[in-house]
Write a protein that holds these residues in place. Structure first.
Motif, PDB file in Angstrom:
ATOM      1  N   ALA A   1       3.199   4.125   3.287  1.00 12.28           N
ATOM      2  CA  ALA A   1       3.960   5.368   3.140  1.00 12.28           C
ATOM      3  C   ALA A   1       3.638   6.038   1.806  1.00 12.28           C
ATOM      4  CB  ALA A   1       5.460   5.103   3.239  1.00 12.28           C
ATOM      5  N   ILE A   2       3.628   7.368   1.823  1.00 11.09           N
ATOM      6  CA  ILE A   2       3.464   8.164   0.616  1.00 11.09           C
ATOM      7  C   ILE A   2       4.784   8.890   0.415  1.00 11.09           C
ATOM      8  CG2 ILE A   2       2.133   9.953  -0.554  1.00 11.09           C
ATOM      9  CD1 ILE A   2       0.434   7.540   0.275  1.00 11.09           C
ATOM     10  N   VAL A   3       5.538   8.499  -0.613  1.00 14.38           N
ATOM     11  CA  VAL A   3       6.886   9.025  -0.823  1.00 14.38           C
ATOM     12  C   VAL A   3       6.863   9.999  -2.001  1.00 14.38           C
ATOM     13  CG1 VAL A   3       9.312   8.440  -1.148  1.00 14.38           C
ATOM     14  CG2 VAL A   3       7.795   6.827   0.013  1.00 14.38           C
TER      15      VAL A   3
ATOM     16  N   ASN B   1       0.806  -1.219   0.000  1.00 13.66           N
ATOM     17  CA  ASN B   1       0.000   0.000   0.000  1.00 13.66           C
ATOM     18  C   ASN B   1       0.843   1.276   0.000  1.00 13.66           C
ATOM     19  OD1 ASN B   1      -2.720   0.322  -0.309  1.00 13.66           O
ATOM     20  ND2 ASN B   1      -3.056   0.903   1.809  1.00 13.66           N
ATOM     21  N   VAL B   2       1.948   1.246  -0.705  1.00 14.48           N
ATOM     22  CA  VAL B   2       2.866   2.390  -0.774  1.00 14.48           C
ATOM     23  C   VAL B   2       2.607   3.155  -2.064  1.00 14.48           C
ATOM     24  CG1 VAL B   2       5.315   3.010  -1.048  1.00 14.48           C
ATOM     25  CG2 VAL B   2       4.634   1.298   0.638  1.00 14.48           C
ATOM     26  N   CYS B   3       2.760   4.472  -1.996  1.00 13.94           N
ATOM     27  CA  CYS B   3       2.627   5.330  -3.173  1.00 13.94           C
ATOM     28  C   CYS B   3       3.932   6.111  -3.323  1.00 13.94           C
ATOM     29  CB  CYS B   3       1.437   6.267  -2.996  1.00 13.94           C
ATOM     30  SG  CYS B   3       1.069   7.225  -4.458  1.00 13.94           S
ATOM     31  N   ILE B   4       4.625   5.910  -4.441  1.00  9.34           N
ATOM     32  CA  ILE B   4       5.875   6.608  -4.730  1.00  9.34           C
ATOM     33  C   ILE B   4       5.650   7.364  -6.026  1.00  9.34           C
ATOM     34  CG2 ILE B   4       8.339   6.349  -5.189  1.00  9.34           C
ATOM     35  CD1 ILE B   4       8.164   3.600  -3.794  1.00  9.34           C
ATOM     36  N   ILE B   5       5.584   8.690  -5.953  1.00 11.90           N
ATOM     37  CA  ILE B   5       5.275   9.459  -7.159  1.00 11.90           C
ATOM     38  C   ILE B   5       6.184  10.668  -7.316  1.00 11.90           C
ATOM     39  CG2 ILE B   5       2.866   8.733  -7.311  1.00 11.90           C
ATOM     40  CD1 ILE B   5       2.091  11.401  -6.054  1.00 11.90           C
ATOM     41  N   GLY B   6       6.400  11.027  -8.575  1.00 11.59           N
ATOM     42  CA  GLY B   6       7.144  12.232  -8.910  1.00 11.59           C
ATOM     43  C   GLY B   6       8.558  11.959  -9.378  1.00 11.59           C
ATOM     44  N   SER B   7       9.252  13.041  -9.670  1.00  7.12           N
ATOM     45  CA  SER B   7      10.645  12.981 -10.137  1.00  7.12           C
ATOM     46  C   SER B   7      11.567  12.841  -8.935  1.00  7.12           C
ATOM     47  CB  SER B   7      10.993  14.257 -10.911  1.00  7.12           C
ATOM     48  OG  SER B   7      10.145  14.404 -11.999  1.00  7.12           O
TER      49      SER B   7
END
Length: 173
Positions: free
Chosen positions: A144-146, A125-131
Motif C-alpha cells: 500500500a502507498i499511504v 513493502n508499504v510506503c507511508i509519506i507526508g503530513s
C-alpha cells in the motif's frame, strides 16, 4: 520506567524473533542515550556504534531519536526506513521494505512525517509519506502507498491506499 524496563519493553512481543529483539534492544539503548543530555555525551560512542551496526549491517534506518511507543513488533527487519520526525504509537507492527517519512512539496520544501497511532499493523513493502495521521487500530496491507489520513478501525490497501472501515472494531492485538 527504569533503564532495564525501558530497553526491554519490546522483548515480549518479539518472542522467537532474534533479529527483531536485537535491533529493538539496540534502538532502545540509543534512544535512551539520545533523550537524556547527560547520557548523550557519555553515549556518543554507543550512538556511533548503533548507527554503524543497525544501518550498515542490518540495513534498517531507525533514527535513535525517533518517538516509538512500547511493544513495537519488528518482523523480518530488512530495508526499513524512517525519518527522525516519525511518531509511532504503542503495540504496532512493522514489516520489511517499509518506508515512513516526509515528501517533497511543490515548492521544494519537505513536509513533516507521519504520525502513526496505537495498534497499527503495517504490512511489507508499504510506503507511508507526508503530513498524515494513521489513527488507532488500522491494518495496512502489503504494497500500500499511504498519502492521506486514515480513520480508526480501517484497512488500507492499494496504490494509492484506500481506507475501508472494518466491521470488526476490536483492537488489533
Amino acid at each position: 520506567m527504569n533503564f532495564f524496563e525501558f530497553i526491554f519493553q519490546d522483548w515480549r512481543v518479539n518472542k522467537g524473533n532474534v533479529k527483531g529483539r536485537i535491533i529493538l534492544l539496540l534502538f532502545r539503548i540509543a534512544n535512551f542515550c539520545s533523550t537524556r543530555k547527560i547520557y548523550y555525551y557519555i553515549g556518543f560512542i554507543y550512538l556511533l556504534f548503533y548507527r554503524i551496526l543497525v544501518e550498515w549491517f542490518f540495513s534498517i534506518e531507525i533514527p535513535w531519536n525517533v518517538k516509538i511507543g512500547k511493544n513495537l513488533s519488528l518482523f523480518h527487519g530488512q530495508a526499513l526506513v524512517m525519518t527522525n520526525q516519525v511518531v509511532i504509537g504503542h503495540n504496532c507492527t512493522l514489516r520489511q521494505s517499509t518506508t515512513i517519512g516526509n515528501k517533497q512539496l511543490a515548492n521544494g520544501n519537505y513536509s513533516t512525517s507521519p504520525i502513526i497511532g496505537n495498534y497499527v499493523d503495517i504490512g511489507s513493502n508499504v510506503c507511508i509519506i507526508g503530513s498524515i495521521t494513521i489513527n488507532d487500530n488500522v491494518l495496512i496491507g502489503s504494497g500500500a502507498i499511504v498519502v492521506k489520513d486514515v480513520p480508526p478501525y480501517s484497512t488500507v490497501t492499494g496504490n494509492p491506499g484506500i481506507a475501508k472501515p472494518r466491521k470488526d472494531t476490536t483492537p488489533i492485538v
